[in-house]
Design a protein around this motif. Structure first.
Motif, PDB file in Angstrom:
ATOM      1  N   ASP A  51     -55.667-143.604  52.423  1.00  0.00           N
ATOM      2  CA  ASP A  51     -56.436-143.828  51.205  1.00  0.00           C
ATOM      3  C   ASP A  51     -56.352-142.670  50.216  1.00  0.00           C
ATOM      4  OD1 ASP A  51     -57.188-146.184  52.375  1.00  0.00           O
ATOM      5  OD2 ASP A  51     -59.207-145.514  52.931  1.00  0.00           O
ATOM      6  N   LEU A  52     -56.380-141.424  50.731  1.00  0.00           N
ATOM      7  CA  LEU A  52     -56.442-140.258  49.841  1.00  0.00           C
ATOM      8  C   LEU A  52     -55.134-139.484  49.763  1.00  0.00           C
ATOM      9  CD1 LEU A  52     -59.984-138.915  50.855  1.00  0.00           C
ATOM     10  CD2 LEU A  52     -59.365-140.363  48.905  1.00  0.00           C
ATOM     11  N   GLY A  53     -54.258-139.705  50.752  1.00  0.00           N
ATOM     12  CA  GLY A  53     -52.984-139.004  50.749  1.00  0.00           C
ATOM     13  C   GLY A  53     -52.192-139.158  49.465  1.00  0.00           C
ATOM     14  N   PRO A  54     -52.043-140.370  48.941  1.00  0.00           N
ATOM     15  CA  PRO A  54     -51.252-140.527  47.711  1.00  0.00           C
ATOM     16  C   PRO A  54     -51.791-139.729  46.535  1.00  0.00           C
ATOM     17  CG  PRO A  54     -51.554-142.646  48.795  1.00  0.00           C
ATOM     18  CD  PRO A  54     -52.440-141.667  49.526  1.00  0.00           C
ATOM     19  N   ARG A  55     -53.084-139.441  46.542  1.00  0.00           N
ATOM     20  CA  ARG A  55     -53.682-138.720  45.422  1.00  0.00           C
ATOM     21  C   ARG A  55     -53.616-137.212  45.585  1.00  0.00           C
ATOM     22  NH1 ARG A  55     -59.845-139.738  43.126  1.00  0.00           N
ATOM     23  NH2 ARG A  55     -59.798-138.152  41.472  1.00  0.00           N
ATOM     24  N   TYR A  56     -53.756-136.729  46.823  1.00  0.00           N
ATOM     25  CA  TYR A  56     -53.921-135.293  47.018  1.00  0.00           C
ATOM     26  C   TYR A  56     -52.771-134.612  47.757  1.00  0.00           C
ATOM     27  CZ  TYR A  56     -58.692-136.216  45.529  1.00  0.00           C
ATOM     28  OH  TYR A  56     -59.799-136.602  44.800  1.00  0.00           O
ATOM     29  N   LEU A  57     -51.875-135.371  48.370  1.00  0.00           N
ATOM     30  CA  LEU A  57     -50.728-134.763  49.043  1.00  0.00           C
ATOM     31  C   LEU A  57     -49.607-134.513  48.050  1.00  0.00           C
ATOM     32  CD1 LEU A  57     -50.457-136.732  52.428  1.00  0.00           C
ATOM     33  CD2 LEU A  57     -51.408-134.457  52.038  1.00  0.00           C
ATOM     34  N   LEU A  58     -49.037-133.323  48.113  1.00  0.00           N
ATOM     35  CA  LEU A  58     -47.920-132.955  47.247  1.00  0.00           C
ATOM     36  C   LEU A  58     -46.637-132.947  48.075  1.00  0.00           C
ATOM     37  CD1 LEU A  58     -49.564-129.901  45.432  1.00  0.00           C
ATOM     38  CD2 LEU A  58     -49.488-132.285  44.646  1.00  0.00           C
ATOM     39  N   ALA A  59     -45.557-133.351  47.477  1.00  0.00           N
ATOM     40  CA  ALA A  59     -44.266-133.365  48.172  1.00  0.00           C
ATOM     41  C   ALA A  59     -43.613-131.994  48.088  1.00  0.00           C
ATOM     42  CB  ALA A  59     -43.349-134.410  47.552  1.00  0.00           C
ATOM     43  N   PHE A  60     -42.970-131.591  49.178  1.00  0.00           N
ATOM     44  CA  PHE A  60     -42.170-130.371  49.117  1.00  0.00           C
ATOM     45  C   PHE A  60     -40.930-130.652  48.283  1.00  0.00           C
ATOM     46  CE2 PHE A  60     -38.605-127.832  50.792  1.00  0.00           C
ATOM     47  CZ  PHE A  60     -39.081-126.576  50.431  1.00  0.00           C
ATOM     48  N   ASP A  61     -40.738-129.870  47.229  1.00  0.00           N
ATOM     49  CA  ASP A  61     -39.633-130.100  46.306  1.00  0.00           C
ATOM     50  C   ASP A  61     -39.123-128.764  45.775  1.00  0.00           C
ATOM     51  OD1 ASP A  61     -37.807-130.901  44.447  1.00  0.00           O
ATOM     52  OD2 ASP A  61     -39.241-131.841  43.083  1.00  0.00           O
ATOM     53  N   PRO A  62     -38.001-128.275  46.308  1.00  0.00           N
ATOM     54  CA  PRO A  62     -37.452-127.002  45.833  1.00  0.00           C
ATOM     55  C   PRO A  62     -37.107-127.009  44.349  1.00  0.00           C
ATOM     56  CG  PRO A  62     -36.406-127.690  47.883  1.00  0.00           C
ATOM     57  CD  PRO A  62     -37.189-128.864  47.393  1.00  0.00           C
ATOM     58  N   ASN A  63     -37.033-128.207  43.739  1.00  0.00           N
ATOM     59  CA  ASN A  63     -36.748-128.293  42.310  1.00  0.00           C
ATOM     60  C   ASN A  63     -38.008-128.153  41.465  1.00  0.00           C
ATOM     61  OD1 ASN A  63     -33.914-128.772  42.595  1.00  0.00           O
ATOM     62  ND2 ASN A  63     -34.391-130.861  43.244  1.00  0.00           N
ATOM     63  N   THR A  64     -39.138-127.855  42.105  1.00  0.00           N
ATOM     64  CA  THR A  64     -40.377-127.539  41.392  1.00  0.00           C
ATOM     65  C   THR A  64     -40.636-126.050  41.577  1.00  0.00           C
ATOM     66  OG1 THR A  64     -41.277-129.747  41.837  1.00  0.00           O
ATOM     67  CG2 THR A  64     -42.844-128.057  41.184  1.00  0.00           C
ATOM     68  N   PRO A  65     -40.105-125.200  40.691  1.00  0.00           N
ATOM     69  CA  PRO A  65     -40.165-123.759  40.918  1.00  0.00           C
ATOM     70  C   PRO A  65     -41.513-123.133  40.585  1.00  0.00           C
ATOM     71  CG  PRO A  65     -39.043-124.199  38.867  1.00  0.00           C
ATOM     72  CD  PRO A  65     -39.322-125.541  39.486  1.00  0.00           C
ATOM     73  N   ASP A  66     -42.403-123.866  39.903  1.00  0.00           N
ATOM     74  CA  ASP A  66     -43.718-123.318  39.563  1.00  0.00           C
ATOM     75  C   ASP A  66     -44.777-124.371  39.854  1.00  0.00           C
ATOM     76  OD1 ASP A  66     -45.963-122.079  38.557  1.00  0.00           O
ATOM     77  OD2 ASP A  66     -45.036-121.438  36.685  1.00  0.00           O
ATOM     78  N   LEU A  67     -45.165-124.453  41.120  1.00  0.00           N
ATOM     79  CA  LEU A  67     -46.112-125.471  41.548  1.00  0.00           C
ATOM     80  C   LEU A  67     -47.468-125.294  40.869  1.00  0.00           C
ATOM     81  CD1 LEU A  67     -46.745-127.858  43.395  1.00  0.00           C
ATOM     82  CD2 LEU A  67     -47.357-126.211  45.178  1.00  0.00           C
ATOM     83  N   VAL A  68     -47.870-124.064  40.632  1.00  0.00           N
ATOM     84  CA  VAL A  68     -49.161-123.815  39.990  1.00  0.00           C
ATOM     85  C   VAL A  68     -49.186-124.421  38.593  1.00  0.00           C
ATOM     86  CG1 VAL A  68     -50.759-122.038  39.176  1.00  0.00           C
ATOM     87  CG2 VAL A  68     -49.554-121.736  41.356  1.00  0.00           C
ATOM     88  N   ALA A  69     -48.124-124.205  37.827  1.00  0.00           N
ATOM     89  CA  ALA A  69     -48.055-124.777  36.485  1.00  0.00           C
ATOM     90  C   ALA A  69     -48.011-126.298  36.537  1.00  0.00           C
ATOM     91  CB  ALA A  69     -46.828-124.234  35.750  1.00  0.00           C
ATOM     92  N   THR A  70     -47.289-126.836  37.514  1.00  0.00           N
ATOM     93  CA  THR A  70     -47.220-128.290  37.663  1.00  0.00           C
ATOM     94  C   THR A  70     -48.588-128.878  37.959  1.00  0.00           C
ATOM     95  OG1 THR A  70     -44.934-128.155  38.452  1.00  0.00           O
ATOM     96  CG2 THR A  70     -46.157-130.153  38.985  1.00  0.00           C
ATOM     97  N   CYS A  71     -49.332-128.243  38.860  1.00  0.00           N
ATOM     98  CA  CYS A  71     -50.679-128.713  39.190  1.00  0.00           C
ATOM     99  C   CYS A  71     -51.611-128.580  37.997  1.00  0.00           C
ATOM    100  CB  CYS A  71     -51.232-127.922  40.373  1.00  0.00           C
ATOM    101  SG  CYS A  71     -50.467-128.320  41.965  1.00  0.00           S
TER     102      CYS A  71
END
Length: 255
Positions: A51-71
């Motif tokens: 129920d909540l995984g799709p909303r709060y789980l993030l995928a590991f993606d080396p092509n996202t170099p700045d996860l903080v900015a993305t969030c």
């Protein structure tokens, strides 16, 4: 990590008590932020994952170099803005994470944990406590840090009760090693902090040495810090305290 599961080995008596030096504990190339543990996902945890995984789980993606900015961009699109971002490495069953997120609603917490029952347990707590300021990566934090966390992007890092690897021949597997601490420090903003806690004194001594020898960090105390108010006592920790075990907190700031 074993901060709340109670599944890791109790204190063994086979660790030499000599104070370690950072040079004595080489950083293994294949160090991981987790230890593989068995565990069964409960019905409630499975429901939370669905129920909540799709909303709060993030995928590991080396092509996202700045996860903080993305969030931050994602939160802004939803009309939310967080004052700070804290990375937690190995949150166990997530009780401490949920507590801290509840008392610091203006901070976004990004938690890394590979143990699926722990991920499910934290998601369940988030649903029960109506917490919206936590995101989760079910992936090794060492790889997340290397690939997805930009330099000087974090306000804080929490590492509570990492596996102590009691036997001296296994000390090299410990997470807190000089090379990894340098990476952690580089991801902090100036003034940001690293907060570690352990109930195994030889590991506390090693942490104090390794963190103290990192030039990018300064200790907030002479040696060990008082437990910050935001960190709750976990069930695992309370059990240890009743048995007479000590607990050591270390808080270092990025200079």
């Amino acid at each position: 990590m074993g901060n709340e599961s109670g599944e890791r080995v109790e204190h063994a008596g086979d660790v030499e008590s000599t104070k370690p030096s950072a040079a004595d504990v080489p950083f293994p190339r294949a160090v991981r932020s987790f230890v593989t543990r068995a565990g069964r996902v409960t019905t409630g945890q499975a429901r939370a994952l669905t129920d909540l995984g799709p909303r709060y789980l993030l995928a590991f993606d080396p092509n996202t170099p700045d996860l903080v900015a993305t969030c931050a961009a994602s939160a802004s699109a939803q009309g939310k803005q967080y004052e700070k971002t804290v990375l937690e490495i190995g949150f166990g069953m997530g009780a401490a994470t949920a507590h801290i997120a509840g008392v610091q609603p203006d901070t976004l917490f990004i938690g890394c944990e590979v143990h699926e029952p722990g991920v499910g347990a934290l998601l369940k707590s988030m649903g029960e406590q109506n917490l919206d300021n936590i995101r989760i990566l079910q992936h090794d934090a060492v790889e997340v840090l290397a690939s997805m966390i930009a330099p000087a992007s974090l306000d804080g890092i929490h590492i509570f009760f990492p596996d102590p690897w009691h036997k001296k021949r296994h000390n090299k597997r410990r997470l807190i090693q000089p090379a990894f601490v340098r990476e952690l420090a580089s991801r902090l903003k100036p003034g940001g902090y690293i907060h570690c806690a352990t109930d195994w004194q030889p590991y506390a001594e090693q942490m104090l040495v390794v963190l103290g020898e990192e030039s990018l960090l300064a200790n907030s105390a002479e040696t060990y810090a008082q437990k910050p108010d935001y960190r709750p006592l976990t069930k695992f920790e309370l059990r240890g305290l009743k048995l007479g075990h000590g607990v050591w907190d270390l808080v270092f700031h990025r200079v």
